[in-house]
Design a protein around this motif. Structure first.
Motif, short mmCIF file in Angstrom:
data_model
loop_
_atom_site.label_atom_id
_atom_site.label_comp_id
_atom_site.label_asym_id
_atom_site.label_seq_id
_atom_site.Cartn_x
_atom_site.Cartn_y
_atom_site.Cartn_z
N PRO A 30 19.10 32.72 -31.28
CA PRO A 30 19.03 31.87 -30.45
C PRO A 30 18.63 31.08 -29.73
N LEU B 125 21.81 31.51 -26.07
CA LEU B 125 21.67 29.57 -26.32
C LEU B 125 21.89 29.57 -25.16
N PRO C 253 26.83 29.64 -33.01
CA PRO C 253 25.95 30.13 -32.76
C PRO C 253 26.62 31.42 -34.20
#
Length: 651
Positions: free
Chosen positions: A612, A464, A555
């Motif tokens: 992600p 990410l 996340p």
């Protein structure tokens, strides 16, 4: 018995992988293994189960028709909203109990009753006093400190009127909360009210429950958490850019290794002092060690990493791994994110495992009470001495310390960012805003939260952040997510050339900063709220936090605290994406409100995405839409002015 994942599918962290292999070879169980062996309840994961009374539990499977209701008639929307709101209340309670502890400690220092701690940042004290409406002119520091402490402590039990730090928010945001009846009163009052409203037979409107949870969450972000961060800065020092080292390689085979894990900074602060004390060092040498190697873990470690540059062993899902090294002589924990399995794992090595807080005792652990307000130094000496005495019991044949540690720079508080961009006399967010307006920086993302054994450890954070940087999005981090990226080398200035798009790279190189800024522990997400408010105040990017080209993400979250954090960011106007899983059933009215309709009320909204790259795309798309709404989505052409044009400017 469920098949365990291959280690390369469990984590991208090399040191963790090395320790997991060692554990499996020895037949030892870790949290990663237990996650594979324990299937998550699909009904509970979707928040389709109600256990709030003994007419149930009632299970409304996500596959069932949506007209199915509980025994009392509660719909799936009511049940999901209740469960969500209770998670917010629990998370708010955890952060705010932490804030209360810091308030009581600070009051004891301010009154001169606590010789073990001191006020280290008087400038921060005066700044906080101003925000709280405390008069400072011509007064003794002690008197100012006492009044600040009493106001902060009052924020928890206050019954009427909004919390003081809410006034830091942009005027438009404050008015929105006021219009919706969401200005939180005392922190404790909001938690109690939320628990009441979610009890059987009380609030049964999913929107009302969700907005009520927003008020509770705001009491965390702009109340308990912000109080904790501000007072911790005053007591232990406001973070400034400082070098540190992270990962399991910070352990030292020749020294007494002491790991401190948890969330409240005062015990680790005391141990930092004692680890350099000549008497304690003499004890260590007498025990056969070269010295004392004190390292942090999880958020306790983050607090002292950003203040002292204390070495940090790893994030939440490395707690097993640090014990498996066989080199830890003492592990001390206080509260929050403490896994019970660590105690039995410690018993497989020589590690002494100590609980230190009356709120958190674990069967099989040795308990030594630590109170910051009384005999803190004495308790610290006892804890450190026990670890030193255990050094002789270390079994060299069981010791495996990975040869990996990463350099990083942390300590990016709101004050530091302000100074870094403008200097002593021109401290300002103007350079940040200007570079967002001119497009060098597309926007800002807060990437925070836990690590979770249900997904590949560290991987979602890594992918990410890498994608955000490549698209010129500046990243601010806290908590375990920050440690992930520090381990990967993203918190060094050199990372800008390797990972950033051309605009962000240019800004980072000009300022000399890393593209990923470590701002502290999870409770320090309140720093991001202050920074966002300052961006609005500086001008050029709208009138409210919801106007800013910013987004947030957790996340790999695993804690109820993360839900509380996410909801106070949504309630503050920020688009917020969570990974792993989310307690909602797609297509229900409540889910559609949370992921869509709530934006009309609060200006922010939730999103869920486990991939992600798709998560990054959602965040970047949101940032682009905010840039377009502000009219800064197109690069302005350079115009060479002739003399007539210059005369027009002077008119």
């Amino acid at each position: 018995m469920a098949k365990l994942r291959e280690i390369q599918d469990v984590t991208i962290c090399e040191t963790t992988a090395e320790m997991l292999k060692k554990a499996r070879d020895a037949g030892l169980s870790t949290a990663f293994d237990r996650a594979d062996e324990m299937s998550a309840c699909p009904i509970g994961a979707k928040s389709a189960c109600c256990k709030h009374c003994v007419m149930g539990p009632c299970r409304l499977s996500s596959k069932a028709p949506y007209d199915k209701v509980g025994v009392c008639g509660a719909t799936i929307d009511t049940i999901q909203a209740r469960n969500f709101a209770r998670m917010v209340a629990a998370g708010t309670a955890a952060h705010s109990d932490h804030g209360r502890e810091m308030s009581e400690l600070f009051l004891s220092i301010a009154k001169g009753e606590n010789p073990d701690y001191q006020i280290r940042d008087e400038a921060k004290l005066l700044a906080v006093a101003k925000d709280l409406g405390v008069e400072t002119e011509g007064r003794e520091v002690k008197d100012v400190a006492v009044e600040v402490a009493e106001i902060c402590l009052s924020q928890f039990g206050q019954q009427h009127g909004p919390l003081k730090f809410l006034e830091r928010a942009p005027e438009a945001r404050f008015k929105k909360w006021q219009e919706l009846g969401l200005l939180p009163r005392g922190v404790d009052r909001e938690v109690v009210e939320m628990m009441h409203r979610t009890a059987m037979g009380v609030d049964q409107d999913y929107k009302n429950l969700t907005l009520g949870a927003a008020r509770c969450a705001l009491a965390d972000g702009w109340g308990g958490s912000m109080v904790s961060t501000e007072l911790s800065d005053i007591m232990f020092g406001t973070p400034k850019p400082i070098r540190g080292e992270v990962d399991l390689g910070v352990l030292d085979a020749n020294k007494v290794n002491v790991v401190v894990h948890g969330h409240e900074p005062h015990m680790l602060d005391m141990l930092c002092e004692l680890a350099e004390d000549p008497e304690m060092l003499a004890k260590a040498k007498e025990a056969g060690a070269e010295g004392i190697n004190l390292v942090g873990m999880c958020c306790s470690g983050n607090e002292q990493l950003i203040r002292r540059g204390l070495k940090h062993a790893g994030n939440f899902m490395q707690c097993d791994a640090v014990i498996i090294t066989g080199a830890v002589d003492g592990m001390m924990v206080d509260v929050q994110c403490i896994q019970q399995g660590l105690v039995s794992l410690s018993q497989c090595f020589h590690t002494k495992f100590f609980t230190t807080n009356y709120r958190c005792k674990i069967e099989g652990a040795e308990h030594i009470e630590f109170h910051g307000t009384e005999n803190a130094r004495q308790s610290g000496v006892e804890l450190l001495t026990k670890a030193i005495e255990n050094f002789k019991n270390r079994d060299a044949s069981k010791v495996t310390i990975p040869d990996t540690r990463e350099q990083m720079i942390g300590g990016f508080s709101h004050e530091t960012i302000n100074y870094m961009l403008g200097g002593t006399f021109r401290a300002s967010y103007t350079p940040l805003n200007d570079n967002i307006i001119n497009g060098r920086i597309r926007g800002v993302a807060g990437v925070v939260g836990c690590t979770n054994p249900r997904v590949k450890h560290d991987w979602v954070h890594y992918e990410l952040v890498k994608e955000l940087l490549a698209n010129d999005v500046l990243v601010v981090q806290t908590g375990c997510s920050a440690i992930t990226m520090a381990k990967m080398g993203f918190m060094q200035p050199e990372a800008a050339a390797k990972y950033c798009g051309p605009g962000l790279r240019e800004v980072c190189e000009a300022v000399g900063m890393p593209p990923v800024l470590h701002s502290g522990a999870c409770v320090d997400n309140s720093r991001i709220l202050v920074a966002l408010s300052e961006m609005v105040k500086t001008g050029g990017l709208g009138d409210d936090i919801s106007d800013l080209p910013v987004a947030g993400a957790a996340p790999e979250y695993m804690s109820e605290k993360a839900i509380a954090i996410g909801h106070y960011f949504v309630a503050s106007g920020v688009f917020t994406v969570f990974g792993v899983t989310f307690p909602a059933i797609e297509g229900t009215k409540w889910a559609e409100y949370l992921f869509g309709g709530i934006e009309e009320d609060l200006g922010g909204k939730w999103a869920f995405e486990s991939d992600p790259n798709k998560m990054a795309a959602l965040m970047i798309d949101h940032i682009n839409k905010k840039r377009e709404a502000l009219g800064i989505h197109k690069k302005k052409e350079r115009v060479l002015f002739d003399m007539e044009a210059r005369r027009q400017l002077e008119v």
